[in-house]
Design an enzyme around this catalytic site. Sequence first.
Site, PDB file in Angstrom:
ATOM      1  N   GLU A  34       0.874  -1.173   0.000  1.00  0.00           N
ATOM      2  CA  GLU A  34       0.000   0.000   0.000  1.00  0.00           C
ATOM      3  C   GLU A  34       0.916   1.230   0.000  1.00  0.00           C
ATOM      4  O   GLU A  34       1.826   1.316   0.841  1.00  0.00           O
ATOM      5  CB  GLU A  34      -0.883   0.000   1.251  1.00  0.00           C
ATOM      6  CG  GLU A  34      -1.812   1.184   1.247  1.00  0.00           C
ATOM      7  CD  GLU A  34      -2.783   1.220   2.430  1.00  0.00           C
ATOM      8  OE1 GLU A  34      -2.735   0.332   3.296  1.00  0.00           O
ATOM      9  OE2 GLU A  34      -3.586   2.178   2.461  1.00  0.00           O
ATOM     10  N   ARG A 260       5.455 -12.960   9.630  1.00  0.00           N
ATOM     11  CA  ARG A 260       6.099 -11.657   9.422  1.00  0.00           C
ATOM     12  C   ARG A 260       7.512 -11.684   9.976  1.00  0.00           C
ATOM     13  O   ARG A 260       7.793 -12.400  10.929  1.00  0.00           O
ATOM     14  CB  ARG A 260       5.350 -10.569  10.209  1.00  0.00           C
ATOM     15  CG  ARG A 260       4.015 -10.206   9.708  1.00  0.00           C
ATOM     16  CD  ARG A 260       3.401  -9.146  10.625  1.00  0.00           C
ATOM     17  NE  ARG A 260       3.764  -7.810  10.213  1.00  0.00           N
ATOM     18  CZ  ARG A 260       3.077  -7.118   9.318  1.00  0.00           C
ATOM     19  NH1 ARG A 260       2.022  -7.629   8.729  1.00  0.00           N
ATOM     20  NH2 ARG A 260       3.454  -5.896   8.993  1.00  0.00           N
ATOM     21  N   LYS A 270       4.629   0.644   9.067  1.00  0.00           N
ATOM     22  CA  LYS A 270       4.699   1.942   8.398  1.00  0.00           C
ATOM     23  C   LYS A 270       4.054   3.036   9.236  1.00  0.00           C
ATOM     24  O   LYS A 270       4.532   4.167   9.274  1.00  0.00           O
ATOM     25  CB  LYS A 270       3.994   1.862   7.031  1.00  0.00           C
ATOM     26  CG  LYS A 270       4.855   1.241   5.966  1.00  0.00           C
ATOM     27  CD  LYS A 270       4.129   1.221   4.634  1.00  0.00           C
ATOM     28  CE  LYS A 270       3.138   0.086   4.602  1.00  0.00           C
ATOM     29  NZ  LYS A 270       2.451  -0.080   3.347  1.00  0.00           N
TER      30      LYS A 270
HETATM   31  P1  ATP Z   1       2.690  -2.031   7.641  1.00  0.00           P
HETATM   32  O1  ATP Z   1       2.035  -2.453   8.907  1.00  0.00           O
HETATM   33  O2  ATP Z   1       4.119  -1.708   7.801  1.00  0.00           O
HETATM   34  O3  ATP Z   1       1.949  -0.961   6.909  1.00  0.00           O
HETATM   35  P2  ATP Z   1       1.509  -3.759   5.815  1.00  0.00           P
HETATM   36  O4  ATP Z   1       1.396  -5.221   5.834  1.00  0.00           O
HETATM   37  O5  ATP Z   1       0.263  -2.999   6.058  1.00  0.00           O
HETATM   38  O6  ATP Z   1       2.666  -3.342   6.754  1.00  0.00           O
HETATM   39  P3  ATP Z   1       1.675  -3.488   3.011  1.00  0.00           P
HETATM   40  O7  ATP Z   1       2.158  -2.360   2.201  1.00  0.00           O
HETATM   41  O8  ATP Z   1       0.242  -3.800   2.967  1.00  0.00           O
HETATM   42  O9  ATP Z   1       2.135  -3.219   4.492  1.00  0.00           O
HETATM   43  O10 ATP Z   1       2.530  -4.797   2.752  1.00  0.00           O
HETATM   44  C1  ATP Z   1       2.862  -5.290   1.481  1.00  0.00           C
HETATM   45  C2  ATP Z   1       3.268  -6.718   1.622  1.00  0.00           C
HETATM   46  O11 ATP Z   1       4.370  -6.838   2.503  1.00  0.00           O
HETATM   47  C3  ATP Z   1       2.164  -7.574   2.204  1.00  0.00           C
HETATM   48  O12 ATP Z   1       2.015  -8.727   1.408  1.00  0.00           O
HETATM   49  C4  ATP Z   1       2.620  -7.917   3.579  1.00  0.00           C
HETATM   50  O13 ATP Z   1       2.188  -9.190   3.934  1.00  0.00           O
HETATM   51  C5  ATP Z   1       4.142  -7.843   3.453  1.00  0.00           C
HETATM   52  N1  ATP Z   1       4.740  -7.466   4.725  1.00  0.00           N
HETATM   53  C6  ATP Z   1       4.497  -6.362   5.452  1.00  0.00           C
HETATM   54  N2  ATP Z   1       5.189  -6.371   6.599  1.00  0.00           N
HETATM   55  C7  ATP Z   1       5.903  -7.522   6.607  1.00  0.00           C
HETATM   56  C8  ATP Z   1       6.809  -8.131   7.542  1.00  0.00           C
HETATM   57  N3  ATP Z   1       7.123  -7.535   8.698  1.00  0.00           N
HETATM   58  N4  ATP Z   1       7.347  -9.323   7.213  1.00  0.00           N
HETATM   59  C9  ATP Z   1       7.056  -9.913   6.045  1.00  0.00           C
HETATM   60  N5  ATP Z   1       6.206  -9.411   5.137  1.00  0.00           N
HETATM   61  C10 ATP Z   1       5.633  -8.223   5.408  1.00  0.00           C
HETATM   62 MG    MG Z   2      -1.421  -3.296   4.667  1.00  0.00          MG
END
Ligand code: ATP
Ligand code: MG
Length: 561
Positions: A34, A260, A270
């Site tokens: 995102e 994760r 983020k």
């Molecule tokens: P954040 O909480 O940092 O915003 P998010 O999962 O909402 O993380 P996205 O931009 O939606 O962020 O994530 C894109 C991809 O990265 C998703 O498929 C998510 O599963 C993966 N991802 C995010 N954080 C991690 C992590 N700590 N370890 C492994 N994969 C991750």
């Molecule tokens: Mg997300």
Amino acid sequence: MPDTVVKDFIRQIISDDVAAGKHGGAVVTRFPPEPNGYLHIGHAKSICLNFEVADEHDGKTYLRFDDTNPGRESEEYARAIESDVKWLGFSWGDRLTHASDYFERLYDCAEKLIRDGKAYVDSLSADEIREHRGTLTEAGRNSPYRDREVDENLDLFRRMRAGEFADGEHVLRAKIDMSSPNMNMRDPTLYRIRHLTHQRSGDDWCIYPMYDFAHGLSDAFEGITHSLCTLEFEDHRPLYDWLLDQLDLQHRPHQYEFSRLNLAYALTSKRKLSQLVEEGVVSGWDDPRMATLAGMRRRGYPAAAIRDFCRRIGVTKKGNVIEMALLENSIRENLDAACERRMAVLRPLKVVLSNYPMDQVEIVTAVNHPHREELGVREMPFSRELYIEQDDFMEEAPRKFFRLKPGGEVRLRFAYIIRCDEVIRDDAGNVTELHCSYDPDTRSGSASSDRKVKGTIHWVSAQQAVDAEVRLYDRLFTVPDPAAADDIMAVVNSDSLQVVAAKLEPELAGARPGAAWQFERLGYFCPDAADFSDTAPVLNRVVTLRDSWAKIEKQALQQAH
Ligand code: ATP
Ligand code: MG
């Protein structure tokens, strides 16, 4: 991936699928960020997994922006994400897509669900919807609007799209089962009204699909074979599958979940990282202390080392916290092999060699890498006035202190043995200078230099030294799990950045960002790409030479007991 490496469970599934000829043997994956912030080290795990597994089977990977939340997202973030993925070493070719590319198709799918009696427009308020949802132990209740006729639903949904209603007045919900033990299946919301300008589609839409609706369908539109995501989406898989079951799309993707990556003493969220930026705790998303890819790149972490780290931590379903030491080991290993050695003094103490000729400058030879002869040697000036590290001198030294002490001897690396004759102080009693004498018969490499002393220290010649600001980084948080803190500001390490005025050997004059060296005995250093200037060079310490983290962990453990 070599055959001898044990495959993780996802690679095993994919290999089996390919061998069985599923999807015609194709492997298509996607990384779906995102654009609401910069990527962090957790994302690196997902990026490496998605791009590498596809690559291992001559497959393809999409970079798809999950841009269904206008207001929180921006094109600036999208560009930053693209450059981070590229920097990490991956290429999506012409497969850069957005959920918003599919808004029209997604809308059509929603209308189909309505026509098939699988979705309805609900006019309860957000609070009422929540009340009707029930709890983990208690079934939900049907909305009074659940049995609206298809025609009424279609009419209302079209008018939602046309902008006739205010935010929150209606939502579109899937009609599944309000008593499902899985909360995600209790008639989840598929669309909501948001009168917001979208960064790409402008004002074309005032209804936006929910992640769960947009995600699986986008996977299907793109022909994704293996949709790899983190474990928090496990409970969403039944909905993912349900939606695909209702809509007979040509392609059928499958979702797999893995744990994760959590890194000790770092944040991988983020939202929380953006709080640090907004509150000015760090200088920006690319602050070298941040666990963002932009921060790590600026700090001087090589992309190859991050990929190596991701390979080492592996892919499982077990939740875990990875020690920072493991990441730093990958960084060190990479830099140790790659970097030439240099000498620099971080906290200079002047040494005057009273028996060395006034204006003489002698050239000594230094090897550039202890294990890579092909990197050759360089020349360093040696003269009467030098700098050594303040903590390589101790006045009241313990017996085992083998560096410089009053009356004691030490070898200057690549040069001579010197003896400390006199300690000079200012009025406040601080040591400002050492007067030493050198032994001309002890020049390194010369035939007569067989005299040995216990300690060897680094130095630079004062007159030719290059001045530089050097930034030394420590962990950004005082606790291993900063994300768990009620107030993130309360666990910020106020000593995470130290700035010193260092003296570098002249060979480093004119160095540009992009380079990196080991400064002997001090660690790995690189010019800071953001703040560097030729007249006032700024360097970052990438990582120390040895694992200072293990020590911190040990102390923390001892304090806990
Ligand atoms: P954040 O909480 O940092 O915003 P998010 O999962 O909402 O993380 P996205 O931009 O939606 O962020 O994530 C894109 C991809 O990265 C998703 O498929 C998510 O599963 C993966 N991802 C995010 N954080 C991690 C992590 N700590 N370890 C492994 N994969 C991750
Ligand atoms: Mg997300």
